[in-house]
Design a protein around this motif. Structure first.
Motif, short mmCIF file in Angstrom:
data_model
loop_
_atom_site.label_atom_id
_atom_site.label_comp_id
_atom_site.label_asym_id
_atom_site.label_seq_id
_atom_site.Cartn_x
_atom_site.Cartn_y
_atom_site.Cartn_z
N ALA A 8 0.83 -1.21 0.00
CA ALA A 8 0.00 0.00 0.00
C ALA A 8 0.86 1.26 0.00
CB ALA A 8 -0.93 -0.01 1.21
N TRP A 9 1.93 1.26 0.78
CA TRP A 9 2.83 2.43 0.80
C TRP A 9 3.46 2.64 -0.58
CZ3 TRP A 9 3.01 6.19 4.19
CH2 TRP A 9 2.60 5.95 5.51
N ALA A 10 3.89 1.54 -1.21
CA ALA A 10 4.52 1.65 -2.52
C ALA A 10 3.53 2.16 -3.57
CB ALA A 10 5.09 0.30 -2.94
N LEU A 11 2.30 1.65 -3.53
CA LEU A 11 1.31 2.09 -4.51
C LEU A 11 0.87 3.53 -4.23
CD1 LEU A 11 -0.80 -1.16 -4.92
CD2 LEU A 11 0.75 -0.13 -6.58
N PHE A 12 0.83 3.93 -2.98
CA PHE A 12 0.58 5.33 -2.66
C PHE A 12 1.64 6.22 -3.31
CE2 PHE A 12 1.43 8.67 0.76
CZ PHE A 12 0.54 9.58 0.22
N ALA A 13 2.91 5.82 -3.20
CA ALA A 13 3.98 6.59 -3.83
C ALA A 13 3.81 6.65 -5.34
CB ALA A 13 5.34 5.98 -3.47
N ARG A 14 3.39 5.56 -5.94
CA ARG A 14 3.20 5.53 -7.39
C ARG A 14 2.03 6.43 -7.82
NH1 ARG A 14 5.59 0.81 -9.70
NH2 ARG A 14 7.83 1.24 -9.43
N VAL A 15 0.96 6.45 -7.05
CA VAL A 15 -0.16 7.32 -7.38
C VAL A 15 0.26 8.79 -7.32
CG1 VAL A 15 -2.45 8.10 -6.68
CG2 VAL A 15 -1.92 5.67 -6.64
N VAL A 16 1.04 9.14 -6.30
CA VAL A 16 1.53 10.52 -6.19
C VAL A 16 2.42 10.84 -7.38
CG1 VAL A 16 2.90 12.13 -4.83
CG2 VAL A 16 1.37 10.53 -3.69
N GLU A 17 3.29 9.92 -7.74
CA GLU A 17 4.22 10.15 -8.85
C GLU A 17 3.48 10.37 -10.17
OE1 GLU A 17 7.75 7.69 -11.25
OE2 GLU A 17 6.86 6.86 -9.43
N HIS A 18 2.45 9.55 -10.40
CA HIS A 18 1.77 9.60 -11.70
C HIS A 18 0.52 10.47 -11.69
CE1 HIS A 18 4.19 6.47 -13.69
NE2 HIS A 18 4.26 5.93 -12.50
N ARG A 19 0.11 10.92 -10.48
CA ARG A 19 -1.08 11.77 -10.33
C ARG A 19 -2.34 11.10 -10.90
NH1 ARG A 19 3.16 15.21 -11.51
NH2 ARG A 19 3.50 16.90 -10.02
N SER A 20 -2.35 9.78 -10.84
CA SER A 20 -3.48 9.04 -11.41
C SER A 20 -3.47 7.62 -10.88
CB SER A 20 -3.39 9.03 -12.94
OG SER A 20 -4.19 8.03 -13.50
N PHE A 21 -4.64 7.11 -10.48
CA PHE A 21 -4.74 5.71 -10.07
C PHE A 21 -4.49 4.80 -11.26
CE2 PHE A 21 -6.10 7.54 -6.30
CZ PHE A 21 -6.56 6.63 -5.35
N SER A 22 -5.05 5.17 -12.42
CA SER A 22 -4.91 4.32 -13.61
C SER A 22 -3.45 4.24 -14.06
CB SER A 22 -5.78 4.86 -14.75
OG SER A 22 -7.14 4.86 -14.39
N GLU A 23 -2.77 5.40 -14.10
CA GLU A 23 -1.37 5.41 -14.53
C GLU A 23 -0.49 4.68 -13.52
OE1 GLU A 23 -0.11 6.43 -17.41
OE2 GLU A 23 -2.14 6.87 -18.08
N ALA A 24 -0.80 4.83 -12.25
CA ALA A 24 -0.02 4.11 -11.22
C ALA A 24 -0.20 2.61 -11.37
CB ALA A 24 -0.46 4.56 -9.83
N ALA A 25 -1.42 2.18 -11.68
CA ALA A 25 -1.67 0.75 -11.89
C ALA A 25 -0.90 0.23 -13.08
CB ALA A 25 -3.17 0.52 -12.08
N LEU A 26 -0.92 1.01 -14.18
CA LEU A 26 -0.20 0.60 -15.39
C LEU A 26 1.30 0.51 -15.12
CD1 LEU A 26 -0.49 0.01 -18.44
CD2 LEU A 26 -0.17 2.45 -18.84
N ALA A 27 1.86 1.50 -14.44
CA ALA A 27 3.29 1.50 -14.15
C ALA A 27 3.68 0.37 -13.21
CB ALA A 27 3.70 2.85 -13.55
N SER A 28 2.76 -0.06 -12.36
CA SER A 28 3.07 -1.08 -11.36
C SER A 28 2.71 -2.49 -11.82
CB SER A 28 2.32 -0.77 -10.05
OG SER A 28 2.63 0.52 -9.58
N GLY A 29 2.05 -2.60 -12.97
CA GLY A 29 1.67 -3.91 -13.48
C GLY A 29 0.55 -4.57 -12.71
N VAL A 30 -0.35 -3.76 -12.15
CA VAL A 30 -1.49 -4.28 -11.41
C VAL A 30 -2.75 -3.60 -11.92
CG1 VAL A 30 -0.10 -4.77 -9.34
CG2 VAL A 30 -1.28 -2.56 -9.55
N SER A 31 -3.91 -4.03 -11.44
CA SER A 31 -5.16 -3.43 -11.87
C SER A 31 -5.44 -2.14 -11.10
CB SER A 31 -6.32 -4.40 -11.65
OG SER A 31 -6.53 -4.61 -10.26
N LYS A 32 -6.30 -1.32 -11.66
CA LYS A 32 -6.70 -0.09 -10.96
C LYS A 32 -7.42 -0.43 -9.67
CE LYS A 32 -9.40 4.14 -11.51
NZ LYS A 32 -10.29 4.93 -12.40
N ALA A 33 -8.18 -1.52 -9.68
CA ALA A 33 -8.87 -1.95 -8.45
C ALA A 33 -7.89 -2.29 -7.35
CB ALA A 33 -9.77 -3.14 -8.76
#
Length: 303
Positions: A8-33
């Motif tokens: 959760a901490w890592a995905l929080f950082a990714r969302v902040v970096e990409h300013r988007s849940f969808s882009e964070a999911a794509l960059a992390s190789g997981v679903s938006k859900a």
């Protein structure tokens, strides 16, 4: 006591970096859900919201702003630990965010990035060019290049090279207005101000015999980009003090001339900045080393 929810901490950082849940999911190789559930878990554990959400955008809450750098550090140190355990060639993959001054970026950072990408095809680089000083922690920047004196901060700084500056004008300007023989005479001339300095209207000089001089400027042009001064310089409209990498070609071709070459300013340095923390991904370390080598060579050669 439960272990921290590192995902959760890592995905929080990714969302902040990409300013988007969808882009964070794509960059992390997981679903938006998966990203949404991780952020919800983290918010529930912390007892506070991390984002303000609308149908069009997300922004950090006050709590999110205070925590996102720690989250970024957790992600960066985990990536660094994993990359250190892999073979060196395999480790150089992933995205690096770089910020640099506009003109230096176009002239020198762009070519250095191209050289690096040619040797590391699995690395992606986001390059942001601007003369404005940005908050590299808040913007999620991995490497920032700055040509300036640095204020005290928690950022990690590495001095790469000294940048030479020249006081210049066009021959046509000097024919019409005369050639200054002492810095004090500059107060009577049309001087261009670079507004990203702490005191853009004051130039300080050191003379050949240790004499100090400070001159208050006036002139027709103020700008936050040195390249923007060059057309006005070539048109014979004034005098500017600019880094060598901006005026070197025009000096070599005689379109500009150096004024008061025996008087110097305090040297300005090219610095490489990274966020606080002891561990960095291998790809970031490799690009830092590449930049250090490339820019030392550029500044030493006078190009």
């Amino acid at each position: 006591m439960q272990l921290p929810d590192f995902e959760a901490w890592a995905l929080f950082a990714r969302v902040v970096e990409h300013r988007s849940f969808s882009e964070a999911a794509l960059a992390s190789g997981v679903s938006k859900a998966t990203v949404s559930k991780a952020i919800r878990r983290l918010e529930e554990r912390l007892g506070t919201s991390l984002f303000h959400r609308t149908s069009r955008s997300i922004t950090l809450t006050q709590a999110g702003q205070s925590l996102h750098e720690r989250a970024r550090r957790i992600l960066a140190e985990a990536e660094a630990a994993e990359e250190a355990a892999r073979d060196g060639a395999e480790a150089l993959a992933g995205r690096i965010r770089v910020a640099a001054p506009l003109t230096f970026g176009v002239r020198h950072v762009g070519p250095a990035v191209a050289d690096f990408l040619a040797g590391h095809p699995d690395v992606e680089i986001d390059l942001a060019l601007s003369d404005a000083r940005i908050d590299i922690v808040a913007e999620g920047i991995d490497i920032a290049l700055r040509i300036a004196d640095l204020p005290d901060s928690s950022l990690r700084a590495r001095r790469l090279a000294t940048i030479r500056r020249h006081l210049v004008a066009a021959p046509a300007y000097l024919q019409r207005h005369g050639r200054p023989r002492h810095p004090a005479e500059l107060g009577e001339h049309r001087c261009f101000a670079y507004t990203n300095l702490a005191n853009p209207d004051l130039w300080r000089f050191s003379g050949p015999d240790g004499e100090e001089a400070a001159v208050r400027l006036s002139g027709p042009l103020r700008t936050d980009n040195g390249d923007a001064m060059v057309p006005a310089l070539l048109a014979g409209l004034g005098i500017a003090w600019l880094p060598e990498f901006i005026v070197d070609r025009d000096l070599a071709d005689g379109r500009l001339e150096t004024i008061l070459p025996e008087w110097t300013a305090r040297p300005v340095s090219l610095h490489l900045l990274t966020p606080p923390g002891t561990l960095r991904p291998a790809r970031v370390e490799a690009l830092i080393d590449h930049f250090a080598s490339a820019f030392r060579a550029v500044c030493a050669s006078g190009r």
